[in-house]
Design a protein around this motif. Sequence first.
Motif, PDB file in Angstrom:
ATOM      1  N   PHE A 259     -14.342 -17.800 -27.722  1.00  0.00           N
ATOM      2  CA  PHE A 259     -14.825 -18.791 -26.322  1.00  0.00           C
ATOM      3  C   PHE A 259     -16.212 -18.921 -26.372  1.00  0.00           C
ATOM      4  O   PHE A 259     -16.537 -19.642 -25.174  1.00  0.00           O
ATOM      5  N   ARG A 265     -11.633 -13.356 -28.133  1.00  0.00           N
ATOM      6  CA  ARG A 265     -10.638 -12.827 -27.570  1.00  0.00           C
ATOM      7  C   ARG A 265      -9.546 -12.824 -28.488  1.00  0.00           C
ATOM      8  O   ARG A 265      -9.161 -13.814 -29.206  1.00  0.00           O
ATOM      9  N   ALA A 300     -10.654  -7.312 -22.132  1.00  0.00           N
ATOM     10  CA  ALA A 300     -11.215  -8.763 -21.647  1.00  0.00           C
ATOM     11  C   ALA A 300     -10.898  -9.032 -20.175  1.00  0.00           C
ATOM     12  O   ALA A 300     -11.781  -9.724 -19.534  1.00  0.00           O
ATOM     13  N   ASN A 311     -11.686  -8.323 -25.802  1.00  0.00           N
ATOM     14  CA  ASN A 311     -13.159  -8.954 -26.124  1.00  0.00           C
ATOM     15  C   ASN A 311     -13.680  -8.433 -27.507  1.00  0.00           C
ATOM     16  O   ASN A 311     -14.103  -7.102 -27.496  1.00  0.00           O
TER      17      ASN A 311
ATOM     18  N   LYS B   9     -16.480  -3.999 -15.066  1.00  0.00           N
ATOM     19  CA  LYS B   9     -16.807  -5.023 -15.836  1.00  0.00           C
ATOM     20  C   LYS B   9     -15.751  -6.350 -15.650  1.00  0.00           C
ATOM     21  O   LYS B   9     -14.700  -5.900 -15.156  1.00  0.00           O
ATOM     22  N   LYS B  10     -16.299  -7.634 -15.391  1.00  0.00           N
ATOM     23  CA  LYS B  10     -15.569  -8.639 -14.766  1.00  0.00           C
ATOM     24  C   LYS B  10     -14.616  -9.007 -15.594  1.00  0.00           C
ATOM     25  O   LYS B  10     -14.860  -9.071 -16.846  1.00  0.00           O
ATOM     26  N   VAL B  11     -13.702  -9.831 -15.107  1.00  0.00           N
ATOM     27  CA  VAL B  11     -12.758 -10.695 -16.112  1.00  0.00           C
ATOM     28  C   VAL B  11     -13.426 -11.762 -16.593  1.00  0.00           C
ATOM     29  O   VAL B  11     -14.137 -12.278 -15.544  1.00  0.00           O
ATOM     30  N   HIS B  12     -13.382 -12.030 -17.839  1.00  0.00           N
ATOM     31  CA  HIS B  12     -14.340 -13.123 -18.333  1.00  0.00           C
ATOM     32  C   HIS B  12     -13.852 -14.272 -17.562  1.00  0.00           C
ATOM     33  O   HIS B  12     -12.828 -14.749 -17.287  1.00  0.00           O
ATOM     34  N   SER B  19     -12.163  -4.297 -15.229  1.00  0.00           N
ATOM     35  CA  SER B  19     -11.947  -2.880 -15.830  1.00  0.00           C
ATOM     36  C   SER B  19     -13.302  -2.163 -15.522  1.00  0.00           C
ATOM     37  O   SER B  19     -14.122  -2.593 -15.038  1.00  0.00           O
TER      38      SER B  19
END
Lengths: 342, 58
Positions: A259, A265, A300, A311, B9-12, B19
């Motif tokens: 991406f 991913r 991810a 990821n 950790k952020k969601v993309h 998480s």
Amino acid sequence: MAIVINGSGTVTGLSVGGLPDGTVDEGTLATDSVTAAKIPASLENTFVSGRKNLIINGAMRVQQRGTASVTSGYFVDRFQLSGVSASAVLTSSTPTEFPTAISVSATSGNPIVIQKIESKNCQHLSGQTVTASFYAKNISNATTLYAKLSYAGSVDNFGSSTTISEQNLGALSGSWVKYTASWTVPAGGLNGLMLNILCAGTSTFTMGVTGVQLELGSTATDFEHRSYGEELALCQRYFHQQGRQGSDGYEQFVNIAAFSTTGARCAYPLPTTMRAFPSVTSNGSFQTITGLDITAIALADSGGNPSVGLNFAVSSGYTVSYAYTVRSKNDADAYLQFDAEL
Amino acid sequence: MIITNAKYKKVHGTDANGSVTATIDGVVMSVPLDTDNRHYAEILKQVADGDITIAEAD
């Protein structure tokens, strides 16, 4: 006593004692004439079959992690160790029925072999008697054997637990012996149960354990041997590892799609729906088959079940929307672990 | 569990935390925000006890 023979050939008036030896052979019994109500409870337990064992991997054959020894935490699948100075998988000098066992050693305190049973599998147990059975052996300097059953403080949360009772099973034999213990499960047992097998000893002491079973009823019946595939599938609800299967160091793991130039991913398919969203751990070296080194593997998003978004980062080199295959990079010890244990 | 270096950790592609990355008993883990997950439950317990904090995501 009057004996009457009626016109259809039926004899009435005979008492049981009047039969030649007081028995009725199989051919004389009418089909379905023996009902469950006529079978004593003690004998009925011997007829229980299929999924009677609440313990998973009781024969200790499944060991996805492949670790030779741990001093605490999970060892062979589903079994957790505590208070241990050393552990090992035994594949010789085990009971005839069980080709695999574990040994646990300690220098003080009590080495404990633990299995936690999730709440969903305990919903039929409130007020019921359950019986544990297992084979144990004093390998060296182990003296007294104990079995303890506890229940979780809240559903599937063993951060706090309540002991139902700890039973002294006496001196631990120097040969493999089947030990048993029974408990009545209180309502709190619906939160999930925890079976502990532990021993005391002197100096450095070692105990062997295998063939662990926990079943409904007050009688310990024969161990329920399940196929390896069934047992592995049951274990994978709690833990799954991919990797360490090949010997050439280039094991295929998963396909990913980029991406960005540094991120890609996948939706990683778990082999079964796990107990909870799993934690993810990676170990070792990975690369794409086009030669890009993977620098990090992480969730991810907020997890998932039965697939997990992962990821795979690289320092640079992905082409957006391109697909890549990830493999271990000349590393036979590379793995991904998914942990939803209790 | 010995937990260190806990960080969200952020969601993309979003601002939502997805998480927690943490070192648990010496192993780096990616832990989902699922209270049924034993690692996340322990992280929350240690945060509540004041033993650790979770760093904000980058």
